[in-house]
Motif scaffolding. Structure first.
Motif, PDB file in Angstrom:
ATOM      1  N   LEU A   5       0.824  -1.210   0.000  1.00  0.00           N
ATOM      2  CA  LEU A   5       0.000   0.000   0.000  1.00  0.00           C
ATOM      3  C   LEU A   5       0.860   1.262   0.000  1.00  0.00           C
ATOM      4  N   SER A   6       1.937   1.247   0.775  1.00  0.00           N
ATOM      5  CA  SER A   6       2.840   2.401   0.807  1.00  0.00           C
ATOM      6  C   SER A   6       3.461   2.636  -0.569  1.00  0.00           C
ATOM      7  N   ALA A   7       3.947   1.580  -1.196  1.00  0.00           N
ATOM      8  CA  ALA A   7       4.559   1.711  -2.522  1.00  0.00           C
ATOM      9  C   ALA A   7       3.533   2.171  -3.556  1.00  0.00           C
ATOM     10  N   PHE A   8       2.317   1.657  -3.463  1.00  0.00           N
ATOM     11  CA  PHE A   8       1.272   2.042  -4.414  1.00  0.00           C
ATOM     12  C   PHE A   8       0.884   3.503  -4.223  1.00  0.00           C
ATOM     13  N   ILE A  18      -9.230   1.501  -0.790  1.00  0.00           N
ATOM     14  CA  ILE A  18     -10.053   1.189   0.373  1.00  0.00           C
ATOM     15  C   ILE A  18      -9.935  -0.305   0.607  1.00  0.00           C
ATOM     16  N   SER A  19      -9.503  -0.685   1.808  1.00  0.00           N
ATOM     17  CA  SER A  19      -9.303  -2.104   2.085  1.00  0.00           C
ATOM     18  C   SER A  19      -9.926  -2.472   3.421  1.00  0.00           C
ATOM     19  N   SER A  20     -10.149  -3.753   3.589  1.00  0.00           N
ATOM     20  CA  SER A  20     -10.671  -4.262   4.866  1.00  0.00           C
ATOM     21  C   SER A  20     -10.200  -5.689   5.042  1.00  0.00           C
ATOM     22  N   GLU A  21     -10.229  -6.138   6.285  1.00  0.00           N
ATOM     23  CA  GLU A  21      -9.874  -7.519   6.589  1.00  0.00           C
ATOM     24  C   GLU A  21     -11.147  -8.349   6.607  1.00  0.00           C
ATOM     25  N   ASP A  37     -11.965  -5.852  -5.917  1.00  0.00           N
ATOM     26  CA  ASP A  37     -11.145  -5.988  -7.124  1.00  0.00           C
ATOM     27  C   ASP A  37     -10.079  -7.057  -6.976  1.00  0.00           C
ATOM     28  N   VAL A  38      -9.423  -7.100  -5.802  1.00  0.00           N
ATOM     29  CA  VAL A  38      -8.369  -8.080  -5.539  1.00  0.00           C
ATOM     30  C   VAL A  38      -8.489  -8.554  -4.099  1.00  0.00           C
ATOM     31  N   THR A 176      -6.755  -0.812 -10.765  1.00  0.00           N
ATOM     32  CA  THR A 176      -6.567  -2.200 -10.329  1.00  0.00           C
ATOM     33  C   THR A 176      -5.393  -2.819 -11.071  1.00  0.00           C
ATOM     34  N   LYS A 177      -5.313  -2.571 -12.358  1.00  0.00           N
ATOM     35  CA  LYS A 177      -4.200  -3.103 -13.148  1.00  0.00           C
ATOM     36  C   LYS A 177      -2.875  -2.541 -12.635  1.00  0.00           C
ATOM     37  N   ALA A 178      -2.846  -1.255 -12.311  1.00  0.00           N
ATOM     38  CA  ALA A 178      -1.620  -0.646 -11.773  1.00  0.00           C
ATOM     39  C   ALA A 178      -1.231  -1.289 -10.441  1.00  0.00           C
ATOM     40  N   PHE A 179      -2.229  -1.595  -9.608  1.00  0.00           N
ATOM     41  CA  PHE A 179      -1.965  -2.245  -8.325  1.00  0.00           C
ATOM     42  C   PHE A 179      -1.372  -3.637  -8.552  1.00  0.00           C
ATOM     43  N   ILE A 180      -1.978  -4.410  -9.439  1.00  0.00           N
ATOM     44  CA  ILE A 180      -1.496  -5.772  -9.739  1.00  0.00           C
ATOM     45  C   ILE A 180      -0.086  -5.712 -10.317  1.00  0.00           C
TER      46      ILE A 180
END
Length: 192
Positions: A5-8, A18-21, A37-38, A176-180
């Motif tokens: 997440l920091s690098a992204f 936005i993320s969750s566990e 998305d992932v 999403t593609k950039a994250f992957i």
């Protein structure tokens, strides 16, 4: 995940993640519903699931039985099911695969566990163990960062690859593609 997440965030500062566990089963339900998305988790896909999802391996993860420094089990090389059953435990909620798997394997061996507390947070497991209130189960990578906890191998615990998953049939947004793509750069594919 925080490193990713920091690098992204540095690479794509205008994109809000936005993320969750969630338990693994929930992650795949959300992927199937198009609400996620992932997903990052330790699920090993079956051949039929491989038809539906892409996977990219990140790191090898081993779960360990955790005791506080000075606990009588620290001198053991492996914690047996019998030893684990004697200890008070703090575990992740029953909806989490690690807890289901551990309790199921213990039950198959004829042992019931003394669970004092269930939690949604690994942080809580660490604090209970540090304070000597209970033993717990955590990823080895987490325990290695905490000098107050000793992680011991236990046959009733899982080990395997943590991977990034996404649907094969879902159109990927450019974010999403950039994250992957970033994840693939950070974790070059390793043999499975």
């Amino acid at each position: 995940y925080p490193q990713i997440l920091s690098a992204f965030s540095k690479r794509c500062p205008d994109i809000q993640v936005i993320s969750s566990e969630e338990p693994t089963a929930n992650q795949f339900e959300l992927l199937d519903q198009g609400k996620l998305d992932v997903a990052i988790n330790g699920k090993r896909l079956t051949p039929s699931e491989e038809d539906n999802y892409h996977s990219w391996p990140l790191i090898y993860n081993e779960m360990v039985f955790c005791v506080p420094q000075g606990h009588s089990l620290v001198k053991e090389t492996v914690v047996t099911a019998e030893q684990a059953a004697r200890e008070p435990l703090v575990l992740m909620e029953k909806r989490f695969g690690i807890t289901q798997g551990f309790l199921g394997r213990m039950e198959k061996k004829g042992f019931s566990c003394r669970v004092l507390h269930y939690t949604d947070q690994m942080y809580s497991v660490e604090r209970f163990v540090e304070q000597g209130v209970a033993c717990g189960i955590l990823p080895k990578l987490v325990v290695e960062q905490n000098p107050h906890i000793v992680g011991l191998p236990c046959a009733e615990l899982s080990r395997g690859m943590v991977s990034l998953h996404w649907r094969r049939d879902q159109m990927l947004f450019s974010a999403t593609k950039a994250f992957i793509d970033l994840v693939k750069e950070m974790y070059p594919k390793q043999p499975q």
